[in-house]
Design a protein around this motif. Sequence first.
Motif, mmCIF file in Angstrom:
data_model
loop_
_atom_site.group_PDB
_atom_site.id
_atom_site.type_symbol
_atom_site.label_atom_id
_atom_site.label_comp_id
_atom_site.label_asym_id
_atom_site.label_seq_id
_atom_site.Cartn_x
_atom_site.Cartn_y
_atom_site.Cartn_z
ATOM 1 N N LEU A 286 24.432 43.480 31.652
ATOM 2 C CA LEU A 286 25.036 44.548 30.861
ATOM 3 C C LEU A 286 23.993 45.461 30.223
ATOM 4 C CD1 LEU A 286 27.953 42.621 29.093
ATOM 5 C CD2 LEU A 286 28.166 44.410 30.837
ATOM 6 N N ASP A 295 27.684 49.488 34.824
ATOM 7 C CA ASP A 295 29.090 49.708 35.188
ATOM 8 C C ASP A 295 29.574 48.640 36.176
ATOM 9 O OD1 ASP A 295 29.164 51.921 33.568
ATOM 10 O OD2 ASP A 295 28.876 53.370 35.202
ATOM 11 N N VAL A 298 30.292 45.537 34.232
ATOM 12 C CA VAL A 298 31.567 45.674 33.514
ATOM 13 C C VAL A 298 32.736 45.420 34.458
ATOM 14 C CG1 VAL A 298 33.096 47.325 32.350
ATOM 15 C CG2 VAL A 298 30.669 47.241 31.747
ATOM 16 N N LYS A 302 35.579 42.375 34.306
ATOM 17 C CA LYS A 302 37.028 42.639 34.330
ATOM 18 C C LYS A 302 37.709 41.774 35.372
ATOM 19 C CE LYS A 302 38.351 46.900 34.554
ATOM 20 N NZ LYS A 302 38.356 48.335 34.957
ATOM 21 N N ALA A 312 31.455 38.664 27.609
ATOM 22 C CA ALA A 312 31.193 39.971 26.993
ATOM 23 C C ALA A 312 31.110 39.839 25.476
ATOM 24 C CB ALA A 312 32.281 40.961 27.386
ATOM 25 N N ALA A 326 27.050 48.024 26.165
ATOM 26 C CA ALA A 326 27.765 47.776 27.415
ATOM 27 C C ALA A 326 28.833 46.702 27.226
ATOM 28 C CB ALA A 326 26.784 47.348 28.498
ATOM 29 N N LYS A 329 31.795 48.333 25.757
ATOM 30 C CA LYS A 329 32.501 49.083 26.799
ATOM 31 C C LYS A 329 33.339 48.160 27.666
ATOM 32 C CE LYS A 329 31.769 52.289 30.645
ATOM 33 N NZ LYS A 329 30.763 53.038 31.449
ATOM 34 N N ALA A 330 32.762 47.028 28.033
ATOM 35 C CA ALA A 330 33.494 46.063 28.860
ATOM 36 C C ALA A 330 34.723 45.541 28.120
ATOM 37 C CB ALA A 330 32.579 44.908 29.243
#
Length: 396
Positions: A286, A295, A298, A302, A312, A326, A329-330
């Motif tokens: 991350l 990205d 991430v 998910k 995360a 990051a 964001k995740a």
Amino acid sequence: RLDATRQPGCTSPAVSGGREFSGTISSENDEELHMQDALKTLAAMAATVSLPAQEERAQSELALEGVMSTRMSEMLGFKRSPIMLQVLKAFGREAEIYELSPEEAEKKALDQLTSVFSAEREKAVFMLVQVAKRGNERAIDAMLHCFEDAAWRVRKVAVMAISRLAVPGDERIVETVASLRRDSMWQVREEVVRTLGEIVGTHQKGICAMVELAGDWYAEVVLEALAILQKLFGSQGDTLALEGAASAMEHPESRVQKTAVEALLTLAGHHRSALIAAAEATALRLGHKDPAVRDTAVEALKRIGPNGINAAAKALTFAGFPTRQAAVKALGELALRNVPARWALARGLEDVDPSVQRMALRVLGQLPSKERQGALEAILELLGHYDDRVQDAAIR
């Protein structure tokens, strides 16, 4: 192993100070290079074709080449064609070894290994395969010495040839093949991956070498390593294989990153411990300097699911603030479907770094108002933050 139509990508960056590319190689030269590789692979197979019994052998050289060409055509599913005869004329002559005694064949192969011409040394490697198959163990020792040859093509064919003789798990051979995992030429490293896939067995050093090659800079090597790791371990949740797939996510090419995520999920299977290990290995990426890698991490978290959320959330405690950003964001992308992710996201508001707090506020601001209620108190507290930008983000 024989795929003469496959064109390895050439968009990977060159290693600084390496010997692989000295200047710009045109696509035509690259195509020619791979065609030569394909021809030499065919020549290697020609050396292993079973010829007719002594009394059935054709007397003329042309007829003998025709027999070998037909046998190869049947093996490969090709129609007999002039190119087959060309291959055998250029590299063929291996049939001569059947006319020699084991001692004479060994001497001829060893003499060719001292040639100043690399093409002759390549032919000697193919000849040593036949000598070894006739029960001469010294031929294997001679072949292993070819791994140190100055010509990369000789090293490559030696690695390819040894796979036909090695017993899976043979410690000496596996370790010798693995020693070329950092060879300066990607073609050799790619062959190392393929050969290890055939002979590694359960040898730990060989498996570690393949995991290391999954982090190679050249795309084709990485893709080959990921394919072999999946073939060997399936969905068993092997920890080393998972680390190899996670390291491949750091490759600069998007196609490799996507393949790495798929490999990671395949290798983890449905084993809870493996999913946790996969999520934790992904969370370490991350904070990568490349935004595309972040990205990709991430996206992988998910797809891993609840264990991705936990990883995360744990990343919010890491030292580097880019990693924590990051992670926020995740969690934001996971929060829409998961209450625990929203709770973990609220912890980002308490971060010591204002940039992480702003990221958390922006992500929370994208959620429906009713799903921000749990973090409302923390948001209100940030209205008095010393950083004006954090205050602005909290107001919005």
